[in-house]
Scaffold this motif. Structure first.
Motif, PDB file in Angstrom:
ATOM      1  N   SER A 192      -5.520   8.573  -5.566  1.00 15.79           N
ATOM      2  CA  SER A 192      -5.904   9.356  -4.385  1.00 15.79           C
ATOM      3  C   SER A 192      -6.986  10.348  -4.779  1.00 15.79           C
ATOM      4  CB  SER A 192      -4.689  10.117  -3.837  1.00 15.79           C
ATOM      5  OG  SER A 192      -3.673   9.233  -3.436  1.00 15.79           O
TER       6      SER A 192
ATOM      7  N   ASP B 173      -4.506   3.394  -2.335  1.00 10.78           N
ATOM      8  CA  ASP B 173      -4.180   4.447  -3.294  1.00 10.78           C
ATOM      9  C   ASP B 173      -2.779   4.207  -3.846  1.00 10.78           C
ATOM     10  OD1 ASP B 173      -2.238   7.021  -2.578  1.00 10.78           O
ATOM     11  OD2 ASP B 173      -2.696   5.706  -0.890  1.00 10.78           O
TER      12      ASP B 173
ATOM     13  N   VAL C 108       0.030  12.145  -4.586  1.00 12.05           N
ATOM     14  CA  VAL C 108      -1.413  12.035  -4.421  1.00 12.05           C
ATOM     15  C   VAL C 108      -2.142  12.934  -5.420  1.00 12.05           C
ATOM     16  CG1 VAL C 108      -1.338  11.304  -2.006  1.00 12.05           C
ATOM     17  CG2 VAL C 108      -1.379  13.755  -2.557  1.00 12.05           C
TER      18      VAL C 108
ATOM     19  N   GLY D  65      -3.730   8.872   1.210  1.00  8.46           N
ATOM     20  CA  GLY D  65      -2.426   8.504   0.695  1.00  8.46           C
ATOM     21  C   GLY D  65      -1.347   8.471   1.747  1.00  8.46           C
TER      22      GLY D  65
ATOM     23  N   CYS E 227       0.827  13.393   1.219  1.00  6.11           N
ATOM     24  CA  CYS E 227      -0.319  14.207   1.645  1.00  6.11           C
ATOM     25  C   CYS E 227       0.143  15.514   2.278  1.00  6.11           C
ATOM     26  CB  CYS E 227      -1.196  13.419   2.619  1.00  6.11           C
ATOM     27  SG  CYS E 227      -2.138  12.086   1.830  1.00  6.11           S
TER      28      CYS E 227
END
Length: 499
Positions: A209, A171, A288, A236, A241
């Motif tokens: 993501s 990602d 993300v 991610g 996150c």
């Protein structure tokens, strides 16, 4: 319906199964060891992580039973570390983590040959030994036989998803921790990889993501206690996150992770890559959340400073804490003076992070007299941690990155006293959450949106993230601390002048 979020750290992994409203149905965690020789070598065994992940998934699934079917799985992990994978999909050997000293010579060469400003303009980071590209150059030069065996280099989260059944991918947020990724074009950088002479196809395909990257293998599903074919969703970087999992998806709000170290992660709309950001060690990397960016303002000492105090001065409190059923840190903080400390403490006990980026920096306690008390020292320690984050907040504000609210997670987020002090000093609202598992909630949000359980990331946050307490700054105390802050700013130069 339920979602499975996995969070992989350098010392443990966690699996959390949540309902769509954020109710935790099952969870499990397991620790594993770092590999170190005491001379700068720090590695981690990808296979040990994989086996720990399998066990935690089984334990979480067993605890959760069959109350609701798991709709999707996603993973967050620490950054910088890459797993060397062969053509059979097996990890070839241990992986160097960010603390490993190898790669410093290569990072210096990158900085000299390409220039820090150009590297930052492309990658949102400056050349440093901790980043993946420095490590890969070291491997090429010092272990060519090992390097020749590598089919793909995968981030930890992507390696786990690959073993579960995903296609090779990475990602954007984890790709940005390699120092080989163009953070604006969202692709592998021809400049960086061209310099290193590493083909882009040695890495996974960069994806946003929240992208579905595969399905759970039938051969694994039964042993994990999950149905086959569950969508596997790109997760991610753990900090990004955790930001999503605490509701940090718009400018003006940041997450403050207060663990062994402290990291404030704010979000902004456009990439900010000024020379000042580069010099201060602030990354500019994709969030993300699509079309957003984050940076990381961090210290090397937070909870670790309280641990130092406990080990040196507070060991007698541990037995008392056990009898009372409390944390020893709760007792230590409870002994802090109720009034501002006459002492000033510079918390660079493990070097200085942003905006100094000086590993050789040292701590300092100023203002000691014979009337100084234990409570004054504890209060100064807590104030010093907050003053250091005020330095970061002031620096970021000058770059146009401001926040009026901090979402607090981590060990120190359990102390109401400390959070009110932080609000008063920093002049922003501090909000705690009903669960501190920001990382696994963040990837649950990504998984749920990808599986169609939520119409948007905003809906996922609204349903998963549950605010708990709010600490509002006292205007008078904040004004006093702003004045005290001017004195604190003199400490760094004073400490440098005496070595």
């Amino acid at each position: 319906m339920a979602l499975l979020g996995l969070d992989i750290g350098t010392s443990r992994c966690k699996a959390t199964i949540v309902e769509l409203d954020g109710t935790i149905l099952g969870e499990a965690a397991e620790e594993y060891a770092l590999i170190t020789d005491g001379r700068g070598r720090y590695e981690i065994d990808p296979d040990a992580i994989w086996q720990a992940i399998r066990r935690t998934i089984r334990q979480a699934a067993s605890a959760f039973g069959a109350e609701a079917p798991v709709e999707a799985i996603s993973v967050s992990s620490f950054g910088e570390t890459l797993v060397a994978v062969d053509e059979r999909g097996e990890a070839i050997g241990p992986s160097m983590i960010y603390m490993d000293a190898r790669g410093q010579e290569q990072a210096n060469r990158l900085a000299n040959d390409l220039g820090q400003s150009r590297i930052f303009e492309i990658t949102g980071t400056t050349a440093h030994a901790m980043y993946s590209l420095s490590k890969l150059l070291w491997v090429k030069e010092h272990r060519p036989d090992f390097y020749a065996k590598v089919w793909k280099w995968m981030a930890i989260a992507d390696f786990v998803l690959y073993r579960l059944g995903a296609e090779p991918h990475i990602d954007y947020s984890l790709a940005a921790r390699t120092m080989a990724f163009d953070v604006v074009e969202k692709k592998w950088s021809d400049v960086m990889l061209g310099y290193a002479d590493i083909p882009a196809d040695r890495f996974g395909t960069p994806v946003q993501s929240g992208t579905v990257v595969g399905r759970l293998k039938p051969s694994l599903a039964v042993s994990l206690g999950l149905p086959a074919g569950i969508p596997l969703v790109a997760g991610g970087h753990d900090q990004a996150c955790a930001a999503l999992g605490t509701g940090v998806i718009r400018p003006g709000v940041a997450v403050d992770g207060m663990g062994t170290t402290e990291c404030i992660t704010p979000v902004f709309e456009e990439p900010i890559r000024t020379p000042e950001m580069a010099e201060g060690g602030y990354a500019c990397v994709p969030h993300v959340v699509p079309d957003k960016y984050v940076t990381y303002a961090f210290t090397f000492a937070s909870g670790s400073l309280l641990r130092w105090y406990r080990e040196q001065f507070g060991s007698h409190l541990e037995e008392r804490a056990k009898r009372l059923g409390k944390s020893v840190y709760e007792l230590i903080i409870g002994q802090a003076s109720p009034d501002p400390s006459p002492l000033l403490l510079l918390p660079h006990f493990a070097g200085a992070a942003t905006p100094y980026m000086n590993p050789d920096a040292r701590g300092l306690i100023a203002g000691l007299t014979l009337s100084a008390t234990q409570g004054d020292l504890i209060r100064a320690l807590l104030e010093g941690l907050n003053f250091e984050m005020m330095v970061n907040a002031s620096f970021l504000a000058r770059q146009g990155i401001e926040f009026r609210e901090l979402r607090a997670v981590g060990g120190l987020a359990k102390s109401d006293f400390y959070l009110q002090l932080k609000a008063d000093m920093m002049g922003v609202d501090i909000v705690t959450l009903q669960t501190s598992e920001g990382g696994t909630l963040g990837v649950a949000a990504l998984a749920g949106h990808a599986a169609g359980c939520y119409a948007s990331i905003e809906e996922a946050v609204d349903r998963l993230v549950r605010p708990n307490k709010r600490f509002v700054p006292d205007a008078d105390r904040h004004a006093w601390y702003r004045g005290r802050f001017e004195q604190y700013l003199k400490l760094y130069d004073a400490a440098q002048s005496i070595g």
